[in-house]
Design a protein around this motif. Structure first.
Motif, PDB file in Angstrom:
ATOM      1  N   GLU A 249       0.862  -1.179   0.000  1.00 37.06           N
ATOM      2  CA  GLU A 249       0.000   0.000   0.000  1.00 37.06           C
ATOM      3  C   GLU A 249       0.903   1.235   0.000  1.00 37.06           C
ATOM      4  O   GLU A 249       1.461   1.591   1.040  1.00 37.06           O
ATOM      5  CB  GLU A 249      -0.912   0.008   1.217  1.00 37.06           C
ATOM      6  CG  GLU A 249      -1.930  -1.109   1.225  1.00 37.06           C
ATOM      7  CD  GLU A 249      -2.850  -1.000   2.412  1.00 37.06           C
ATOM      8  OE1 GLU A 249      -3.690  -0.075   2.429  1.00 37.06           O
ATOM      9  OE2 GLU A 249      -2.709  -1.806   3.339  1.00 37.06           O
ATOM     10  N   GLU A 250       1.053   1.844  -1.154  1.00 35.28           N
ATOM     11  CA  GLU A 250       1.892   3.030  -1.260  1.00 35.28           C
ATOM     12  C   GLU A 250       1.182   4.242  -0.666  1.00 35.28           C
ATOM     13  O   GLU A 250      -0.029   4.360  -0.743  1.00 35.28           O
ATOM     14  CB  GLU A 250       2.268   3.279  -2.710  1.00 35.28           C
ATOM     15  CG  GLU A 250       3.154   2.168  -3.252  1.00 35.28           C
ATOM     16  CD  GLU A 250       3.682   2.467  -4.628  1.00 35.28           C
ATOM     17  OE1 GLU A 250       3.834   3.645  -4.978  1.00 35.28           O
ATOM     18  OE2 GLU A 250       3.952   1.487  -5.343  1.00 35.28           O
ATOM     19  N   ASN A 251       1.963   5.126  -0.055  1.00 36.87           N
ATOM     20  CA  ASN A 251       1.462   6.353   0.578  1.00 36.87           C
ATOM     21  C   ASN A 251       0.584   6.087   1.791  1.00 36.87           C
ATOM     22  O   ASN A 251      -0.263   6.906   2.131  1.00 36.87           O
ATOM     23  CB  ASN A 251       0.722   7.231  -0.437  1.00 36.87           C
ATOM     24  CG  ASN A 251       1.565   7.517  -1.663  1.00 36.87           C
ATOM     25  OD1 ASN A 251       2.754   7.785  -1.547  1.00 36.87           O
ATOM     26  ND2 ASN A 251       0.966   7.433  -2.829  1.00 36.87           N
ATOM     27  N   ILE A 252       0.785   4.928   2.434  1.00 40.60           N
ATOM     28  CA  ILE A 252       0.021   4.582   3.635  1.00 40.60           C
ATOM     29  C   ILE A 252       0.982   4.225   4.763  1.00 40.60           C
ATOM     30  O   ILE A 252       1.902   3.424   4.583  1.00 40.60           O
ATOM     31  CB  ILE A 252      -0.929   3.384   3.382  1.00 40.60           C
ATOM     32  CG1 ILE A 252      -2.014   3.757   2.384  1.00 40.60           C
ATOM     33  CG2 ILE A 252      -1.542   2.860   4.686  1.00 40.60           C
ATOM     34  CD1 ILE A 252      -2.990   4.816   2.871  1.00 40.60           C
ATOM     35  N   ASP A 253       0.747   4.825   5.917  1.00 42.28           N
ATOM     36  CA  ASP A 253       1.498   4.515   7.135  1.00 42.28           C
ATOM     37  C   ASP A 253       0.566   3.751   8.060  1.00 42.28           C
ATOM     38  O   ASP A 253      -0.511   4.246   8.399  1.00 42.28           O
ATOM     39  CB  ASP A 253       1.958   5.823   7.788  1.00 42.28           C
ATOM     40  CG  ASP A 253       2.720   5.619   9.084  1.00 42.28           C
ATOM     41  OD1 ASP A 253       3.092   4.469   9.392  1.00 42.28           O
ATOM     42  OD2 ASP A 253       2.938   6.616   9.781  1.00 42.28           O
ATOM     43  N   LEU A 254       0.952   2.537   8.451  1.00 40.61           N
ATOM     44  CA  LEU A 254       0.201   1.772   9.445  1.00 40.61           C
ATOM     45  C   LEU A 254       0.644   2.293  10.810  1.00 40.61           C
ATOM     46  O   LEU A 254       1.782   2.084  11.217  1.00 40.61           O
ATOM     47  CB  LEU A 254       0.500   0.279   9.331  1.00 40.61           C
ATOM     48  CG  LEU A 254       0.167  -0.381   8.000  1.00 40.61           C
ATOM     49  CD1 LEU A 254       0.621  -1.838   8.005  1.00 40.61           C
ATOM     50  CD2 LEU A 254      -1.316  -0.288   7.716  1.00 40.61           C
ATOM     51  N   VAL A 255      -0.231   2.981  11.494  1.00 43.41           N
ATOM     52  CA  VAL A 255       0.121   3.656  12.736  1.00 43.41           C
ATOM     53  C   VAL A 255       0.071   2.683  13.909  1.00 43.41           C
ATOM     54  O   VAL A 255      -0.899   1.952  14.078  1.00 43.41           O
ATOM     55  CB  VAL A 255      -0.836   4.850  12.992  1.00 43.41           C
ATOM     56  CG1 VAL A 255      -0.501   5.533  14.308  1.00 43.41           C
ATOM     57  CG2 VAL A 255      -0.768   5.828  11.828  1.00 43.41           C
ATOM     58  N   GLY A 256       1.145   2.657  14.699  1.00 50.04           N
ATOM     59  CA  GLY A 256       1.194   1.837  15.914  1.00 50.04           C
ATOM     60  C   GLY A 256       1.647   0.407  15.659  1.00 50.04           C
ATOM     61  O   GLY A 256       2.011   0.037  14.545  1.00 50.04           O
ATOM     62  N   ASN A 257       1.640  -0.380  16.715  1.00 51.42           N
ATOM     63  CA  ASN A 257       1.973  -1.804  16.704  1.00 51.42           C
ATOM     64  C   ASN A 257       3.419  -2.102  16.325  1.00 51.42           C
ATOM     65  O   ASN A 257       3.729  -3.205  15.879  1.00 51.42           O
ATOM     66  CB  ASN A 257       1.014  -2.578  15.790  1.00 51.42           C
ATOM     67  CG  ASN A 257      -0.416  -2.419  16.202  1.00 51.42           C
ATOM     68  OD1 ASN A 257      -0.775  -2.739  17.329  1.00 51.42           O
ATOM     69  ND2 ASN A 257      -1.233  -1.888  15.310  1.00 51.42           N
ATOM     70  N   GLU A 258       4.335  -1.128  16.513  1.00 49.83           N
ATOM     71  CA  GLU A 258       5.734  -1.355  16.197  1.00 49.83           C
ATOM     72  C   GLU A 258       6.354  -2.338  17.184  1.00 49.83           C
ATOM     73  O   GLU A 258       6.087  -2.288  18.372  1.00 49.83           O
ATOM     74  CB  GLU A 258       6.540  -0.048  16.222  1.00 49.83           C
ATOM     75  CG  GLU A 258       6.305   0.844  15.046  1.00 49.83           C
ATOM     76  CD  GLU A 258       5.133   1.785  15.224  1.00 49.83           C
ATOM     77  OE1 GLU A 258       4.525   1.804  16.307  1.00 49.83           O
ATOM     78  OE2 GLU A 258       4.803   2.501  14.263  1.00 49.83           O
ATOM     79  N   MET A 259       7.164  -3.236  16.651  1.00 50.12           N
ATOM     80  CA  MET A 259       7.886  -4.176  17.495  1.00 50.12           C
ATOM     81  C   MET A 259       9.397  -4.074  17.304  1.00 50.12           C
ATOM     82  O   MET A 259      10.158  -4.536  18.139  1.00 50.12           O
ATOM     83  CB  MET A 259       7.405  -5.599  17.245  1.00 50.12           C
ATOM     84  CG  MET A 259       7.472  -6.034  15.808  1.00 50.12           C
ATOM     85  SD  MET A 259       6.724  -7.642  15.496  1.00 50.12           S
ATOM     86  CE  MET A 259       7.663  -8.702  16.541  1.00 50.12           C
ATOM     87  N   ALA A 260       9.830  -3.476  16.203  1.00 52.15           N
ATOM     88  CA  ALA A 260      11.262  -3.296  15.947  1.00 52.15           C
ATOM     89  C   ALA A 260      11.451  -2.281  14.829  1.00 52.15           C
ATOM     90  O   ALA A 260      10.544  -2.056  14.024  1.00 52.15           O
ATOM     91  CB  ALA A 260      11.905  -4.622  15.571  1.00 52.15           C
ATOM     92  N   PHE A 261      12.642  -1.698  14.787  1.00 51.79           N
ATOM     93  CA  PHE A 261      13.004  -0.737  13.745  1.00 51.79           C
ATOM     94  C   PHE A 261      14.346  -1.162  13.164  1.00 51.79           C
ATOM     95  O   PHE A 261      15.202  -1.675  13.873  1.00 51.79           O
ATOM     96  CB  PHE A 261      13.130   0.677  14.317  1.00 51.79           C
ATOM     97  CG  PHE A 261      11.865   1.195  14.936  1.00 51.79           C
ATOM     98  CD1 PHE A 261      10.942   1.902  14.172  1.00 51.79           C
ATOM     99  CD2 PHE A 261      11.597   0.966  16.269  1.00 51.79           C
ATOM    100  CE1 PHE A 261       9.780   2.383  14.741  1.00 51.79           C
ATOM    101  CE2 PHE A 261      10.428   1.444  16.853  1.00 51.79           C
ATOM    102  CZ  PHE A 261       9.524   2.152  16.077  1.00 51.79           C
TER     103      PHE A 261
END
Length: 119
Positions: A45-57
């Protein structure tokens, strides 16, 4: 009318109702119903940020490489990649909100994770 959180649908032919859904959890067979994703494009999905639920960077030169990091990281189910910073955000869910962001691309751990239409 646009529904920002709508990602899937179920059409019930018997009562001619369309149910808009934010998730495909709880899928089951139902005679007379057709379900599927709201779009049939590729898996990213281009131009979409899934906000939250981060587990690692981590860093990644592309969205494809970011998806590879997600596949190799235990528990990762989705990712969001930032083009400007080459930053890869690994996520355990896509249940948070979706934000329009021209700098990001998001997707599932595996492209096959996008469900087929069920009839």
């Amino acid at each position: 009318e646009a529904h920002e959180d709508c990602r899937f649908f179920t059409w019930n032919a018997a009562n001619e109702l369309c149910a808009l859904k934010s998730s495909d959890l709880g899928r089951r067979r139902h005679v007379g119903a057709t379900s599927g994703p709201t779009h049939c494009r590729g898996c990213f999905e281009e131009n979409i940020d899934l906000v939250g639920n981060e587990m690692a960077f981590c860093s990644a030169p592309s969205a494809v490489e970011c998806q590879g990091h997600c596949r190799r990281h235990r528990g990762c189910r989705f990712f969001t990649w930032s083009a400007s910073g080459k930053r890869c955000m690994l996520k355990n869910s896509d249940a948070g909100s979706r934000r329009s962001d021209k700098d990001t691309t998001s997707g599932p751990r595996l492209c096959e994770a996008i469900p087929k239409i069920i009839t």
